[in-house]
Every structure is written in structure tokens, then in C-alpha cells.
Design a protein around this motif. Structure first.
Motif, PDB file in Angstrom:
ATOM      1  N   VAL A 282       0.852  -1.437   0.177  1.00 57.80           N
ATOM      2  CA  VAL A 282       0.534  -0.316   0.256  1.00 57.80           C
ATOM      3  C   VAL A 282       1.291   1.361  -0.028  1.00 57.80           C
ATOM      4  N   ASP A 283       0.567   2.346  -1.409  1.00 57.93           N
ATOM      5  CA  ASP A 283       1.357   3.260  -1.322  1.00 57.93           C
ATOM      6  C   ASP A 283       1.228   4.322   0.325  1.00 57.93           C
ATOM      7  N   LEU A 284       2.005   5.112   0.531  1.00 55.60           N
ATOM      8  CA  LEU A 284       2.300   5.719   2.035  1.00 55.60           C
ATOM      9  C   LEU A 284       1.849   7.220   1.204  1.00 55.60           C
ATOM     10  N   SER A 285       1.047   8.160   2.053  1.00 51.01           N
ATOM     11  CA  SER A 285       1.402   9.834   2.122  1.00 51.01           C
ATOM     12  C   SER A 285       1.801  10.568   3.360  1.00 51.01           C
ATOM     13  N   GLY A 286       2.606  11.188   2.658  1.00 51.14           N
ATOM     14  CA  GLY A 286       2.455  11.902   4.437  1.00 51.14           C
ATOM     15  C   GLY A 286       1.725  12.932   4.758  1.00 51.14           C
ATOM     16  N   HIS A 287       1.483  13.497   5.867  1.00 48.75           N
ATOM     17  CA  HIS A 287       0.250  13.812   6.155  1.00 48.75           C
ATOM     18  C   HIS A 287       0.924  15.072   6.612  1.00 48.75           C
ATOM     19  N   CYS A 288       0.217  17.119   5.870  1.00 43.04           N
ATOM     20  CA  CYS A 288       1.225  18.373   6.906  1.00 43.04           C
ATOM     21  C   CYS A 288       2.228  18.034   7.208  1.00 43.04           C
TER      22      CYS A 288
END
Length: 354
Positions: A282-288
């Protein structure tokens, strides 16, 4: 060790689907080791300054700054009876960043090099589009990220007035040209509302639906993921505070993209969550908090993008030397600067001290 809180007013009223605000609180932590000073921060509540400078500082006093994971574990043990999530986790996250920063400085390395780079630069997506904005402001802000910063994706808030959101999304879609449009409901909707909304949003080219229902409702997220239009990815995870939070979302098949926020989980937690997401494909996305994430985001193997969140970008530009600048939709660390590459503008921040 010391910590200070700052309350920075927004430049106009802001709201998402479940909350409205007129200021953002920044908590800055600093610690000294071996003649160097490490800098970390989180976006939380001013009360965190007392937790950082008190119980957590007592735990870290005399520990080896090179042993970041031992330090983080000791802090987590210390807050066991306080509850590790929420405020305690964000306080630890600020010191966690400061520990990584000082370790890299002691070694004379940018943190990305210490962690081992997987990429030279990190793709970003513009994020804002608050529900308090009129359509003209919405279009101008989102189009600016595409035209000026080169972003391939932009995100807007929905959910305050769901009946208006398809028209708002259509207005945004018309303004951003070839970029992809994301929406974020911050848990404001029910499963049924989301399914009805998703069909209409798909018609205007939305490709990402973030936290349509609460991220605590993993069963609801899984139902939505199974029934969402194929072109729309379901995302959640900004309230991941530890590995178990991430594991539950992944094991339940609740997301197409997992988010993680280093200002809540810490840089150590961000790295661990990234490895777990990779294991689940699953891809990761950084938040803020893009300046805080930048070096760690360069080091994780499977990263889709990092959120270029309007409030935090504004604050980081105001109060931190070395805050990143987008080029062609990406931000890159300054490898000539050790650690996180950031310097806190204390005098500029004094006007906002809590």
C-alpha cells in the motif's frame, strides 16, 4: 531541553467538514547534546510545552542522543498512564524530530543522508480549499498550486455543506487544468452519503477521497473501498499515532493509500509505518508539516506524495529558515545543511508566543 508554544492566526477563517478554526498552534521543542541543538515541532495544543519540558525532559536527561529509538521508547513508557495517543504522542513526536536533528548534526550529515535516501526530491500536492472559501478564492488557491508550484494534484475540503460540494468540486476542476482533484471530508459523512457523493464527484474527475467517514470506522472505510468508483482512491491515516493504528487500517483493507503524520507519530513512527505499508503493498502519503517530513519522506521506499498544506506552509515560511520551496511540483532537502536543515526564527515567533 525546552519547549515553547505559539498561536499563529490564520489569514482568513478556515473550516473543514467537522471543525472550524482561526489560528494554528505550533509547539517547538529543542534539546542540546554534545554541543549541538536539535529542533523539532508539532502542531498541537500549547499544553504540550509543559509535557515536553517536564516529564519527557526528565526521561531524556542523560540518555545518549545517538540512541533515538531507546529515547522514544523511554518517552512512550513514561506516558503510559497518560494515554499514548493524542497530545502525548504529539509531544513525543516533537522531541523525536529534535533527536533525529541533533544526531544528524553531531554526525555532520543532512538527515536524509543519515536515513539513506530513496529519492532526491518529494512530490507534493497542494492542500487547502477550505469550506469557508467562496468559489473565487477556491479556484485561485488551487490554480496557484498548479500554475506556480507545478503540483500535479490539489486537494479541497468538503462536508460542511454536502449539498454544495459537487458544484464546488466542479468549480475547482475547471480551474486546475490537467491536475488531479482530491477531496477530504475529515470524517463528516456517513457511508451512504459518501457513496452518493462519490458518484457525483467521479463525474467531475475526483481521484482521491480522504476520510469520508471517521478513520475510527474501519468497517465503514472497508465498505466504501469495496464500492467506491474505480477511479477514486480511498485514503486515511492522519490520526495514526503508532504502528497498531496503521496495522489495523492495513489488515482491515480499509484504505487504498495510507497516510501518516510525523508531527503526530514522530519521524521514527513515520519510518516504521512506511515499512509496514510497504509490506502490505500500500502506498504511503505524508500528511501536513512538509518541512518536518521532507528528509524522512526522501528516505522511505514507497511514497506517493507529501501534503503541501496551506496553513503549515505559511507558518514554516514565516518562522523557519530553510523551509522548502517547490520546484516543478517537488521539494528537495538542502544537503548542504545538517540535520533537518531548519533554523527557528525565535524573534519573529515571539509575537505569537502563548
Amino acid at each position: 531541553m525546552r519547549a515553547t508554544a505559539y498561536r499563529i492566526p490564520t489569514d482568513r477563517p478556515e473550516a473543514d467538514g467537522t471543525y472550524a478554526w482561526d489560528a494554528t498552534t505550533l509547539v517547538v521543542a529543542e534539546l542540546s547534546a554534545g554541543g549541538e541543538t536539535g529542533l523539532g515541532y508539532t502542531y498541537a495544543d500549547a499544553t504540550n510545552a509543559a509535557l515536553i519540558a517536564g516529564p519527557l525532559a526528565e526521561v531524556l536527561e542523560g540518555m545518549d542522543a545517538f540512541d533515538v529509538r531507546a529515547c522514544v521508547r523511554a518517552m512512550r513508557v513514561r506516558v503510559r498512564n497518560l494515554g499514548r495517543a493524542g497530545l502525548a504522542a504529539t509531544a513525543i513526536a516533537a522531541l523525536d524530530a529534535a533527536l533525529w536533528d541533533v544526531k544528524a548534526k553531531l554526525l555532520g550529515l543532512p538527515l536524509a543522508r543519515l536515513l539513506g535516501q530513496a529519492r532526491a526530491a518529494v512530490p507534493i500536492y497542494g492542500s487547502g480549499g477550505f469550506t469557508t472559501y467562496d468559489d473565487a478564492t477556491l479556484r485561485t488557491q488551487l490554480a496557484g498550486w498548479v500554475e506556480e508550484d507545478g503540483c500535479r494534484w490539489v486537494k479541497m475540503k468538503i462536508g460542511t455543506y454536502p449539498g454544495r460540494d459537487p458544484a464546488r468540486a466542479a468549480a475547482a476542476r475547471a480551474a486546475i487544468g490537467p491536475a488531479e482533484l482530491f477531496v477530504d471530508a475529515n470524517g463528516a459523512l456517513s457511508v451512504r452519503q459518501t457513496l452518493a457523493m462519490a458518484e457525483r464527484l467521479s463525474d467531475v474527475g475526483v481521484t482521491w477521497f480522504e476520510e469520508p467517514v471517521s478513520s475510527d470506522d474501519r468497517a465503514g472505510l472497508r465498505r466504501l473501498r469495496d464500492r467506491m468508483p474505480a477511479a477514486i482512491d480511498l485514503a486515511a491515516g492522519e490520526y495514526v499515532y503508532d504502528l497498531d493504528d496503521a496495522r489495523h487500517l492495513l489488515e482491515d483493507g480499509a484504505v487504498d493509500v495510507l497516510q501518516c503524520d510525523a508531527s503526530r507519530a514522530g519521524i521514527t513512527g513515520f519510518l516504521d509505518v512506511a515499512a509496514l505499508a510497504e509490506a502490505f503493498h500500500v502506498d504511503l502519503s505524508g500528511h501536513c508539516a512538509p518541512a518536518l517530513h521532507l528528509h524522512a519522506a526522501c528516505a522511505v521506499p514507497e511514497l506517493r506524495h507529501l501534503e503541501w498544506f496551506y496553513d503549515h506552509v505559511r507558518i514554516e515560511r514565516m518562522l523557519f529558515e530553510g523551509a522548502p520551496v517547490p520546484r516543478a511540483g517537488r521539494i528537495a532537502p538542502d544537503l548542504s545543511r545538517p540535520g533537518l536543515g531548519l533554523g527557528f526564527k525565535r524573534k519573529d515567533a515571539e509575537a505569537y508566543a502563548c
